[in-house]
Structures are given as C-alpha cells and as structure tokens.
Design a protein around this motif. Structure first.
Motif, short mmCIF file in Angstrom:
data_model
loop_
_atom_site.label_atom_id
_atom_site.label_comp_id
_atom_site.label_asym_id
_atom_site.label_seq_id
_atom_site.Cartn_x
_atom_site.Cartn_y
_atom_site.Cartn_z
N ALA A 120 0.83 -1.21 0.00
CA ALA A 120 0.00 0.00 0.00
C ALA A 120 0.87 1.26 0.00
CB ALA A 120 -0.93 -0.01 1.21
N LEU A 121 1.94 1.25 0.80
CA LEU A 121 2.84 2.40 0.82
C LEU A 121 3.53 2.60 -0.53
CD1 LEU A 121 4.49 2.02 4.35
CD2 LEU A 121 2.82 3.74 3.61
N PHE A 122 3.91 1.48 -1.18
CA PHE A 122 4.57 1.58 -2.48
C PHE A 122 3.62 2.18 -3.52
CE2 PHE A 122 5.35 -0.40 -6.65
CZ PHE A 122 6.59 0.12 -6.92
N ILE A 123 2.38 1.69 -3.54
CA ILE A 123 1.40 2.22 -4.50
C ILE A 123 1.14 3.70 -4.22
CG2 ILE A 123 -0.99 2.04 -5.29
CD1 ILE A 123 -0.89 -0.90 -4.74
N THR A 124 1.07 4.06 -2.94
CA THR A 124 0.86 5.46 -2.59
C THR A 124 2.05 6.31 -3.01
OG1 THR A 124 -0.47 4.77 -0.68
CG2 THR A 124 0.37 7.03 -0.68
N PHE A 125 3.26 5.78 -2.86
CA PHE A 125 4.46 6.53 -3.27
C PHE A 125 4.48 6.74 -4.79
CE2 PHE A 125 8.85 6.33 -4.86
CZ PHE A 125 9.38 7.47 -4.26
N VAL A 126 4.08 5.74 -5.54
CA VAL A 126 4.15 5.84 -7.01
C VAL A 126 3.01 6.68 -7.55
CG1 VAL A 126 4.08 4.52 -9.15
CG2 VAL A 126 5.38 3.65 -7.21
N TYR A 127 1.79 6.48 -7.03
CA TYR A 127 0.62 7.14 -7.61
C TYR A 127 -0.01 8.17 -6.68
CZ TYR A 127 1.01 3.30 -10.92
OH TYR A 127 1.47 2.41 -11.86
N ARG A 128 0.69 8.56 -5.64
CA ARG A 128 0.29 9.63 -4.74
C ARG A 128 -1.14 9.42 -4.21
NH1 ARG A 128 4.94 10.00 -6.21
NH2 ARG A 128 6.16 11.91 -6.38
N LEU A 129 -2.01 10.42 -4.38
CA LEU A 129 -3.36 10.36 -3.80
C LEU A 129 -4.15 9.19 -4.38
CD1 LEU A 129 -5.68 11.49 -2.11
CD2 LEU A 129 -6.23 13.01 -4.03
N PHE A 130 -4.08 9.02 -5.71
CA PHE A 130 -4.83 7.92 -6.32
C PHE A 130 -4.32 6.56 -5.85
CE2 PHE A 130 -6.51 10.33 -10.29
CZ PHE A 130 -7.25 11.15 -9.45
N GLY A 131 -3.03 6.47 -5.59
CA GLY A 131 -2.49 5.24 -5.04
C GLY A 131 -3.03 4.96 -3.64
N ALA A 132 -3.15 6.02 -2.81
CA ALA A 132 -3.71 5.85 -1.47
C ALA A 132 -5.17 5.40 -1.56
CB ALA A 132 -3.61 7.15 -0.69
N LEU A 133 -5.91 5.94 -2.50
CA LEU A 133 -7.31 5.51 -2.67
C LEU A 133 -7.37 4.06 -3.16
CD1 LEU A 133 -8.77 8.75 -4.30
CD2 LEU A 133 -8.98 7.99 -1.94
N ALA A 134 -6.43 3.67 -4.02
CA ALA A 134 -6.38 2.27 -4.45
C ALA A 134 -6.06 1.35 -3.28
CB ALA A 134 -5.33 2.10 -5.55
N ALA A 135 -5.22 1.82 -2.34
CA ALA A 135 -4.93 1.02 -1.15
C ALA A 135 -6.18 0.83 -0.29
CB ALA A 135 -3.82 1.69 -0.33
N VAL A 136 -7.01 1.89 -0.22
CA VAL A 136 -8.28 1.76 0.51
C VAL A 136 -9.16 0.70 -0.17
CG1 VAL A 136 -10.40 2.96 1.17
CG2 VAL A 136 -8.20 4.11 1.38
#
Length: 597
Positions: A120-136
């Motif tokens: 989840a942290l990696f996806i958030t780092f790569v895709y910023r806000l949208f990555g954090a939403l994908a982690a949710v």
C-alpha cells in the motif's frame, strides 16, 4: 431378469420358493421378498406352475414383470451389489495439531499484514493520492474476500492461501493498469482534464482486466469441478478472490478516484494526484527507446537455455518428492518436558530432518511424519527431540501412504490440463491463435524453470510447492494477457506497421505496469519469506522465482514466440473495434457542455 446362484445358495432358493408355492396364487404369502439394508427392493410372486414344496430349480431363476429395461438393470445392480453401506467401527480416535503451528500462523499473518502495508505504501508513493485511494480499495477487497470465505464456510488451507495471494496481486494489477493508461492519456494530451484522462484510463484498461480475470476464473472453476483436495481449495479461494478484486478495482477504486478527480485542488496540483506526470520508468524508457525485437529468435534461444538448465537439474539432481507424494513413516513421541511444535521443528531441522512434518498429537505428544526413515535415522531423530523434551518415549511407529495419492494426482493433472486447454481456446478466440500458443509456451517455460530451480536447490516438491506452482501459472497467464492486449490494440490502429515494431511499443508501454505490479507482489512475498517462518519459506521462494521468471517470459518468451509464429501465418492484422472506427474526432471533455463564447 435372470438370477444365477452359487453352491448352496441354489438349494436355499429351491426350499424358499417351494414353501411360498404352497399358498394360492394372488396370496401375499406366495411372494418372495428381496431385501437390501432392511428395505424391500422387489417381491416377485412364485409362478403358479410351481408346485408346493417343489420349488424352483437350484441353478437359477427368472424374474419377469411390467418393468422397463432401465428398471431391470437397476434391480440387477442392487441384487448383485448386495449390502452396499458397510458398517464403520471406530478403531482409534486422535486429536492432532495443525501442520502450520500457532506460532507459524501468527508469524504468517504478521508477515502478510506487513507485506500488504508495504504494498500500500509503495502504491501510494508511485501514484500519490490515487495510489492511497487504491490502497483503501485493496483493504475493502480483503474485507469482502474474508466475509465471503466465512459466509461460505470455506476452510482456509495453504493452497487456499496461495489463491488468496494471487487474487491480491490481480487486484493490485487492475489498479496499476488503470493508472498507467491514465498517465498515457495525460502525456499524449496534456490539455485534457484529469477526470477525462482517468475515465479513458478505465475504459482502455477494461479489456486487459476483463480478459486476465476471465481466464483466471475459467481455470479456477475447472480446478474446483475437476480437481480434488488442495487443488479444489485453491480454485475456491481464487474464484472468490478474483470476483472481489474486480469489484474493488472497477467499482470501489473507480468511485473513489473519480470523486477525487473532480476536485480542483487535486486536478491543478500534478504532484498530488499521481497520474498527471508520466513516472520515472516511463520517462527513462521514452528517452532510451530500446530496440528489443529486431531478432526475436535470440530471446527464444536465451529462454531455451534457461529451460535446458532447469531440465538438467531435474535429470541430474532429481525431484525430491515430499512425503505427501511418496508416503513414509509416522513416529509419535511422548516427552517428559513439554515441547512446542516450532521448537521441535527447529530442533529436527538442525539435526538434518528439515523436511519432516511436525504436529502435536493427543495430550502434548509430538508426531513426526517424514519420508524414508530407517531405524538408525529414527534413533537420531529421537535423540534430537530428547535435547529439548528430556526423556523421550516412542509411543507410535508405522508406515503411511501418500496423502496426495495416485487418484488425487491424476485428478489434479486432468483438471490442470483441461484448464490450460480452455484458457488456450479463450485466448485464441479473444486474440489470435499465435498469441494463445505463445502464452501457453511462456507458462510451461515458467513451470519448468521453477521445478528445475527447486531441483538444483534440493528443496522438496510437496503440497506447499504445488500451491505455489498453481499461483505461478496464474501470474504467468495474467502477464501475457496484459502484453498481448496492448499488442492487439496498437496493431489494430496501425495495420501497416510491422508487427515487431508494434510489439516493441506494446512492451515498452506495459513495462511500467509490469514493474509496479511485480514490486507490489514482491513486498508481500519477501515479508512471507523473511517473517513467515520455515513453514512458508519454500512457498515464498517458489513464488519469488515464479514472478521473476514470469515477468521475463511474458516479454522475452511469449512475445518473441508470437512474432516467430506470425511469420508462418498469412492472417491479416486485427480489425479495429467499433469504438475506434466510429470516432476519429477527439472526444469531448466531460466538463465541456458544448457552449462556445
């Protein structure tokens, strides 16, 4: 229907029918009841021509009546079968502990949580806000999958855990596919709005997501209906996980990201949303523009050499089949001091019995199941346990058969073969037969290399390895589908461009997705390998090798293979879809109401 009697049974039949013949025709007492498990299945009447006490001939008799041929066959089977339900008597009843002890389960759960958090942290780092939403959305996938497993009463086994891990990877992959397509839209048309680029990303990624998930669902369904044992469990959890992953990626993640894309703050600040900039991997590839497939045969030679090394390991070192496949020896010990399972496993591994399965049995006894074990080896094993448990007494010692017997293995191979054939047919229908064959060749390439790697490493091929191998097959097919989906799209829009050029563009465009998806899966597997304990070390190792090899084969085995096969066919390039033919003008921005000032 004709009945033949053996030995003294014929005499009993003559006596029985003779006694019944003493009663008048039509009397119920003239009937002879045929009883099976205390139920009358037929009661024919003795023919009036048979005299009292004469009876029917002892050699045989006939039963005639107004029943159909099917009813006659069913009656014959019942009479011939005899008393089918066999009474079962409990000879011994024992309580055994799990193969994965409580400590191993806790460590595995901790490793899975740490790996998922890292992903989840990696996806958030790569895709910023949208990555954090994908982690949710990924967290929602976990909740939905767990609820489905609990609701259906599914028992989670290690192969089931493998299916769960594969579905997590596919859930991450779906989000990464969408975000990378949205990045391409932002790069090609910088003036378009963020929401429009995101919507187009979902639309263009849908075919790859759908095809990869449908092929996986087909395989999961066939493994469930045709397989048995651990293979069936893998199919159940994989099917549940795939459906949940599609819902989380295409519904939950889309709703969250589209709501965020409508915000002016998110749309204006490119560093916040995560898709308005191309990304470092895409930027580097655009600058270097490597020419990958000028001579595709070279890549096939490299892949063939890797397969040859793997086959050499299988031939030279041999495959160390685990006790599940070969059977072995089960020894149970009682110790004067209590010994937990993890300590016993570690002690036996240090003594050279790393492949032994250790569980608890009865009231604190230690049960050890291993392969071929002579008396000297058993003595060494007992002494090793005595170092931790004090006085150690052998209370049980017997030879055991394989838990994955011939029938189970045969059913698993049949299920896997049918699943591969159905996937081949589906890919040939959705893409081209050359792409389908190349995908299957890449999958076989991955399987052989993983088995060969375990042969060279001397690791056992057991039920844990079987679960990992099924997961590797799923990853391999999924990677190839994503690459060939892009090849099909680009080739349909540029029908006069050489296929080698199209394939190079497709691979370069999908490399960022491949890298980011692979990294997301590697975080979970590394956590399982490091923190999951010895019980899951081989499982994580096989998946790590499989993902690395699968990433290679989807690019440097499947694609060159398809290029070589296309030289042998005269089939024209794919026809553009209806959407491509219908609108050549740029699509209107969703925020544009059409008014002009």
């Amino acid at each position: 229907m004709k009945l033949d009697f053996h030995k003294d049974a014929g005499k009993d039949w003559t006596r029985l029918t003779g006694e019944a013949a003493c009663h008048p025709a039509g009397d119920e007492r003239r009937r002879v009841a045929i009883v099976l498990d205390e139920k009358v299945i037929s009661s024919p009447q003795v023919d009036p021509s048979v005299g009292c006490q004469a009876g029917l001939p002892s050699g045989g008799t006939q039963i005639t009546g107004s029943f159909s041929a099917k009813e006659a066959r069913d009656l014959a089977l019942l009479i011939k079968g005899g008393a089918l339900p066999v009474p079962v008597e409990i000879v011994e009843q024992r309580t055994v502990g799990p193969t994965l002890g409580a400590a191993a389960i806790d460590a595995s759960a901790q490793a899975a949580l740490i790996g998922a958090a890292a992903t989840a942290l990696f996806i958030t780092f790569v895709y910023r806000l949208f990555g954090a939403l994908a982690a949710v959305a990924l967290a929602a996938y976990g909740v939905i999958s767990y609820a489905a497993l609990v609701g259906l009463g599914v028992t989670l086994t290690l192969p089931g855990l493998a299916g769960f891990v594969l579905a997590i990877g596919m859930a991450v992959d779906a989000n990464v596919l969408v975000f990378e397509r949205a990045r391409e839209e932002c790069q090609d048309r910088p003036a378009r709005s963020l929401r429009s680029a995101l919507t187009t990303g979902f639309q263009k990624a849908f075919s790859a997501v759908a095809d990869s998930n449908i092929t996986t669902l087909l395989a999961a369904g066939l493994l469930f209906f045709l397989g048995s044992g651990p293979v069936k469990g893998f199919g159940v959890t994989l099917a549940i996980g795939v459906v949940a992953s599609m819902f989380s990626a295409l519904v939950i993640a889309r709703a969250l990201t589209e709501i965020a894309a409508g915000s002016r703050f998110v749309s204006d600040y490119r560093g916040v949303n995560g898709i308005a900039r191309p990304g470092s991997v895409r930027t580097w590839l655009t600058r270097k523009d490597p020419q990958l497939f000028r001579k595709p045969v070279r890549w096939l030679v490299v892949s063939t050499a890797l397969v040859a090394v793997a086959v050499a390991g299988i031939v030279v070192r041999g495959v160390d089949l685990g006790v599940e496949f070969t059977g072995g020896r089960l020894v149970e010990y009682s110790t004067s001091r209590p010994v937990d399972v993890e300590t016993a496993r570690s002690t036996l591994a240090d003594a050279g019995f790393g492949d032994a399965e250790v569980t608890t049995a009865g009231d604190g006894d230690i049960s050890v199941r291993t392969g071929k074990l002579d008396n000297d080896g058993e003595h060494t094993l007992r002494e090793a346990l005595a170092t931790e448990g004090g006085e150690t007494t052998k209370v049980r010692d017997e030879l055991i058969g394989p838990s994955l017997g011939d029938e189970l293995r045969r059913n698993a191979l049949i299920a896997l073969g049918v699943a591969v054939f159905v996937q081949l047919a589906y890919l040939a229908m959705r893409f081209r037969w050359t792409f389908a064959v190349a995908s299957v060749v890449g999958m076989v390439h991955d399987v052989v290399i993983v088995v060969g790697a375990f042969a060279w490493l001397g690791r056992p091929v057991d039920g844990i390895f079987l679960a990992a191998l099924l997961t590797v097959i799923g990853y391999s097919v999924n990677d190839s589908v994503v690459v060939f989906d892009r090849v099909r799209e680009l080739w349909a829009g540029n029908r006069k461009t050489p296929l080698a050029t199209i394939a190079r563009r497709a691979v370069l465009q999908t490399v960022p997705r491949t890298v980011n998806t692979g990294m997301g899966a590697l975080f979970i597997l590394v956590a399982l390998a490091v923190l999951g304990g010895d019980s899951l070390a081989d499982f994580a190792l096989a998946l790590l090798i499989g993902i690395v090899v699968g990433t290679w084969s989807s690019v440097f085995t499947a694609v060159p293979g398809a290029l070589v096969l296309e030289r042998t066919t005269g089939a024209p390039p794919p026809v553009p879809g209806k959407a491509s033919r219908r609108a050549r003008a740029p699509r209107r921005d969703p925020l544009d109401n059409g008014a002009r000032v």
